[in-house]
Design a protein around this motif. Structure first.
Motif, PDB file in Angstrom:
ATOM      1  N   LYS A 378      -8.123  -4.078   7.383  1.00 51.94           N
ATOM      2  CA  LYS A 378      -6.762  -4.979   7.037  1.00 51.94           C
ATOM      3  C   LYS A 378      -7.175  -5.319   5.370  1.00 51.94           C
ATOM      4  O   LYS A 378      -8.403  -5.585   4.883  1.00 51.94           O
ATOM      5  CB  LYS A 378      -6.790  -6.273   7.588  1.00 51.94           C
ATOM      6  CG  LYS A 378      -6.373  -6.048   9.025  1.00 51.94           C
ATOM      7  CD  LYS A 378      -6.222  -7.422   9.898  1.00 51.94           C
ATOM      8  CE  LYS A 378      -5.466  -7.268  11.201  1.00 51.94           C
ATOM      9  NZ  LYS A 378      -5.332  -8.350  12.038  1.00 51.94           N
ATOM     10  N   PRO A 379      -6.292  -5.348   4.534  1.00 49.44           N
ATOM     11  CA  PRO A 379      -6.551  -5.539   3.256  1.00 49.44           C
ATOM     12  C   PRO A 379      -7.045  -6.981   2.972  1.00 49.44           C
ATOM     13  O   PRO A 379      -6.555  -7.942   3.681  1.00 49.44           O
ATOM     14  CB  PRO A 379      -4.794  -5.613   2.446  1.00 49.44           C
ATOM     15  CG  PRO A 379      -4.221  -4.636   3.447  1.00 49.44           C
ATOM     16  CD  PRO A 379      -4.760  -4.881   4.838  1.00 49.44           C
ATOM     17  N   ALA A 386      -3.555  -8.282  -6.176  1.00 50.42           N
ATOM     18  CA  ALA A 386      -3.727  -6.942  -6.584  1.00 50.42           C
ATOM     19  C   ALA A 386      -3.019  -6.533  -7.810  1.00 50.42           C
ATOM     20  O   ALA A 386      -3.634  -6.073  -9.062  1.00 50.42           O
ATOM     21  CB  ALA A 386      -3.567  -5.766  -5.675  1.00 50.42           C
ATOM     22  N   GLN A 401       0.768   1.274   0.228  1.00 47.43           N
ATOM     23  CA  GLN A 401      -0.707   1.031   0.544  1.00 47.43           C
ATOM     24  C   GLN A 401      -0.957   2.588   0.620  1.00 47.43           C
ATOM     25  O   GLN A 401      -0.347   3.425   1.161  1.00 47.43           O
ATOM     26  CB  GLN A 401      -0.640   0.470   1.958  1.00 47.43           C
ATOM     27  CG  GLN A 401      -0.632  -1.125   1.824  1.00 47.43           C
ATOM     28  CD  GLN A 401      -1.044  -1.789   3.104  1.00 47.43           C
ATOM     29  OE1 GLN A 401      -1.984  -1.485   3.622  1.00 47.43           O
ATOM     30  NE2 GLN A 401      -0.328  -2.618   3.829  1.00 47.43           N
ATOM     31  N   LEU A 413      -9.077   2.047   1.040  1.00 48.24           N
ATOM     32  CA  LEU A 413      -7.593   1.666   1.013  1.00 48.24           C
ATOM     33  C   LEU A 413      -7.470   0.668  -0.235  1.00 48.24           C
ATOM     34  O   LEU A 413      -8.065  -0.046  -0.674  1.00 48.24           O
ATOM     35  CB  LEU A 413      -7.608   0.517   2.248  1.00 48.24           C
ATOM     36  CG  LEU A 413      -6.161  -0.208   2.457  1.00 48.24           C
ATOM     37  CD1 LEU A 413      -5.109   1.057   2.862  1.00 48.24           C
ATOM     38  CD2 LEU A 413      -6.154  -1.191   3.694  1.00 48.24           C
ATOM     39  N   CYS A 414      -6.049   1.184  -0.538  1.00 48.74           N
ATOM     40  CA  CYS A 414      -5.757   0.744  -1.898  1.00 48.74           C
ATOM     41  C   CYS A 414      -4.242   0.203  -1.927  1.00 48.74           C
ATOM     42  O   CYS A 414      -3.454   0.753  -1.087  1.00 48.74           O
ATOM     43  CB  CYS A 414      -5.948   1.599  -3.301  1.00 48.74           C
ATOM     44  SG  CYS A 414      -7.493   2.187  -3.542  1.00 48.74           S
ATOM     45  N   TYR A 415      -3.917  -0.486  -3.068  1.00 47.99           N
ATOM     46  CA  TYR A 415      -2.439  -0.674  -3.304  1.00 47.99           C
ATOM     47  C   TYR A 415      -2.026   0.353  -4.580  1.00 47.99           C
ATOM     48  O   TYR A 415      -2.714   0.102  -5.401  1.00 47.99           O
ATOM     49  CB  TYR A 415      -2.104  -2.076  -3.836  1.00 47.99           C
ATOM     50  CG  TYR A 415      -2.345  -3.134  -2.679  1.00 47.99           C
ATOM     51  CD1 TYR A 415      -1.147  -3.286  -1.859  1.00 47.99           C
ATOM     52  CD2 TYR A 415      -3.110  -4.097  -2.647  1.00 47.99           C
ATOM     53  CE1 TYR A 415      -1.193  -4.187  -0.788  1.00 47.99           C
ATOM     54  CE2 TYR A 415      -3.179  -4.913  -1.689  1.00 47.99           C
ATOM     55  CZ  TYR A 415      -2.322  -5.104  -0.680  1.00 47.99           C
ATOM     56  OH  TYR A 415      -2.305  -5.891   0.337  1.00 47.99           O
ATOM     57  N   SER A 431      -8.027  -1.375  -5.522  1.00 44.84           N
ATOM     58  CA  SER A 431      -8.691  -1.397  -4.019  1.00 44.84           C
ATOM     59  C   SER A 431      -8.238  -2.669  -3.410  1.00 44.84           C
ATOM     60  O   SER A 431      -8.172  -3.890  -3.899  1.00 44.84           O
ATOM     61  CB  SER A 431     -10.113  -1.441  -4.242  1.00 44.84           C
ATOM     62  OG  SER A 431     -11.075  -1.922  -3.088  1.00 44.84           O
ATOM     63  N   ALA A 432      -7.751  -2.664  -2.235  1.00 45.83           N
ATOM     64  CA  ALA A 432      -7.181  -3.813  -1.473  1.00 45.83           C
ATOM     65  C   ALA A 432      -8.304  -4.571  -1.072  1.00 45.83           C
ATOM     66  O   ALA A 432      -8.000  -5.697  -0.376  1.00 45.83           O
ATOM     67  CB  ALA A 432      -6.490  -3.189  -0.223  1.00 45.83           C
ATOM     68  N   GLU A 433      -9.741  -4.204  -1.196  1.00 40.21           N
ATOM     69  CA  GLU A 433     -10.766  -5.198  -0.701  1.00 40.21           C
ATOM     70  C   GLU A 433     -11.462  -5.563  -1.922  1.00 40.21           C
ATOM     71  O   GLU A 433     -11.590  -6.929  -1.931  1.00 40.21           O
ATOM     72  CB  GLU A 433     -11.790  -4.139  -0.238  1.00 40.21           C
ATOM     73  CG  GLU A 433     -12.800  -4.945   0.463  1.00 40.21           C
ATOM     74  CD  GLU A 433     -14.319  -4.179   1.016  1.00 40.21           C
ATOM     75  OE1 GLU A 433     -15.337  -4.410   1.370  1.00 40.21           O
ATOM     76  OE2 GLU A 433     -13.743  -2.761   1.035  1.00 40.21           O
TER      77      GLU A 433
END
Length: 450
Positions: A378-379, A386, A401, A413-415, A431-433
């Protein structure tokens, strides 16, 4: 009569002889000029190679001498090592060594380049160099010192004895078995020494580099030649089954074993070929050879034809992500969409003729190797959070995504922020993290009516 004839022919023959002599002289001069130019290029590449390997050794020593907490200096120094290694590889490629066994040295330099680049681009404050990586640096310094010494010795002989690289090219091209060439002997000594080095522990960041793709890792059971022919006929939707298809096995007995299926396209009469994996019978590659002399279909129509082709052949949930054009054909790159996430490792390339929208090619190796179930995290960041890390000059048109591989070959996982800047289209992957900018790509977008 003979006297009169000789009086006429003698001046003509004399002029022809003089003309031939002048032409021969000019040809010889041009040939010598080309040889001198080639020799100068070889000499420059060789001496640049020797210089950059010496600089490489020096830079590795400076990296080791730095304090282990000096992350900024480590990053700069490792980047310099990567740059010098890349230059050395480029100079090796400029030398006439294609017939000389020098692959171990080239592979060694390639591994140094990958190791230093991947270490330099990662966040060393969170992932500092491990003791194993420090030990690897020490070993690389020692090996670079040995290679440098050997090259310096060859360079000294080249300068002292005025040796020519053109003689090397001639000796290798004629494959003289008893040739006594100082340069060839020197390079063979270097490669032999490199081949005797113990296997290094390159660390976890390099693990994926050494994971070679193998058809044996694909899902499914082994198929035989007749089954490969049936797979190809089914893929091509041939009206009379396998027809006149011919099959040949590639890499028999190895983990890269596959079948090449060739035949005539029953609709166009053109030659066509498919590669089918022995393990599982997966279509790796397809091509139909024909000239496309005119353009009657727009890009949007061609893209629709490519998407229909993929859907018909079982490639589900594919979305277009890029395209290119050449000689009245268009190549569209598609990636699989899993829910709301575009999975970029699972991609295919479809080639479409722009005269009648016929699909004339498919490259599906990435898709069949990477197609699998994934557990997406999950982001940790919202889209708005972001977006703060995106260049404010980018006019964002859409956000997706995306599951991508970054420069460390890690899946993240990225936007994906798609937008325009300076009249060009870009995809910015955040990066969504962590919010770090993982990658920036320029791309072409198919416009309505294009």
């Amino acid at each position: 009569m003979y006297r009169r004839l000789s009086m006429i022919l003698f001046p003509i023959m004399t002029l022809a002889f003089i003309g031939t002599a002048i032409w021969g002289y000019q040809e010889n001069q041009e040939k010598n000029t080309m040889l001198i130019k080639a020799e100068n290029q070889y000499q420059r590449a060789f001496h640049d190679l020797s210089f950059h390997v010496e600089q490489l050794q020096t830079e590795l020593g400076k990296t080791m001498a730095a304090n282990s907490t000096s992350n900024d200096y480590y990053r700069r120094s490792l980047t310099n090592v990567w740059r010098l290694t890349s230059q050395a590889q480029n100079e090796i490629n400029q030398l006439p060594l294609t017939l000389l066994p020098f692959n171990k040295t080239e592979e060694f330099l390639s591994n140094i380049a990958n190791f230093t680049y991947r270490t330099a681009v990662r966040d060393l404050t969170k992932k500092p160099m491990t003791p194993e990586e420090q030990k690897t640096l020490q070993t690389l310094y020692e090996h670079a010192n040995e290679i440098n010494s050997e090259l310096q010795e060859v360079q000294g002989k080249v300068l002292a004895e005025n040796l020519r690289w053109m003689d090397v090219e001639t000796a290798l091209a004629t494959q003289e078995k008893q040739m006594d060439n100082t340069i060839v002997d020197g390079f063979m000594t270097v490669d032999k020494k490199v081949s005797e080095y113990e296997e290094l522990d390159w660390g976890p960041s390099m693990a994926s580099t050494f994971q070679k793709r193998s058809y044996s890792a694909l899902p499914g059971l082994d198929i035989n030649a007749e089954e490969a022919k049936q797979k190809a006929a089914q893929f091509l939707q041939l009206p009379d089954g396998t027809g006149e298809l011919q099959v040949a096995e590639n890499g028999a007995g190895t983990e890269f074993s596959s079948y090449s299926v060739k035949g005539k396209n029953p609709y166009s009469g053109e030659d066509m070929q498919l590669d089918v994996s022995k393990k599982g019978g997966h279509i790796i590659y397809y091509m139909s050879s024909r000239n496309v002399d005119e353009r009657n279909v727009d890009l949007q129509g061609a893209q629709s034809a490519a998407a229909d082709f993929l859907a018909t052949h079982g490639y589900d949930s594919m979305v277009p992500v890029n395209y290119d054009e050449y000689a009245n054909t268009a190549s569209f790159t598609f990636a699989r969409k899993d829910g709301e996430i575009i999975v970029y490792p699972e991609k295919t390339v479809v080639k479409v003729a722009l005269d009648n929208a016929e699909v004339t090619g498919l490259q599906a190796s990435d898709y069949i190797y990477e197609h699998k179930s994934r557990n997406f995290p999950k982001p940790a960041l919202s889209v708005e959070e972001a977006r703060k890390d995106v260049n404010p000059s980018l006019k964002v048109e859409s956000v997706n995504q995306a599951w991508i591989r970054n420069d460390l070959d890690e899946e993240v996982l990225c936007y994906e922020f798609v937008g325009k800047m300076n009249d060009s289209m870009y995809k910015i992957y955040i990066s969504a993290e962590t919010g770090l900018e993982e990658k920036v790509e320029a791309f072409k977008e198919v416009q309505q009516g294009a």
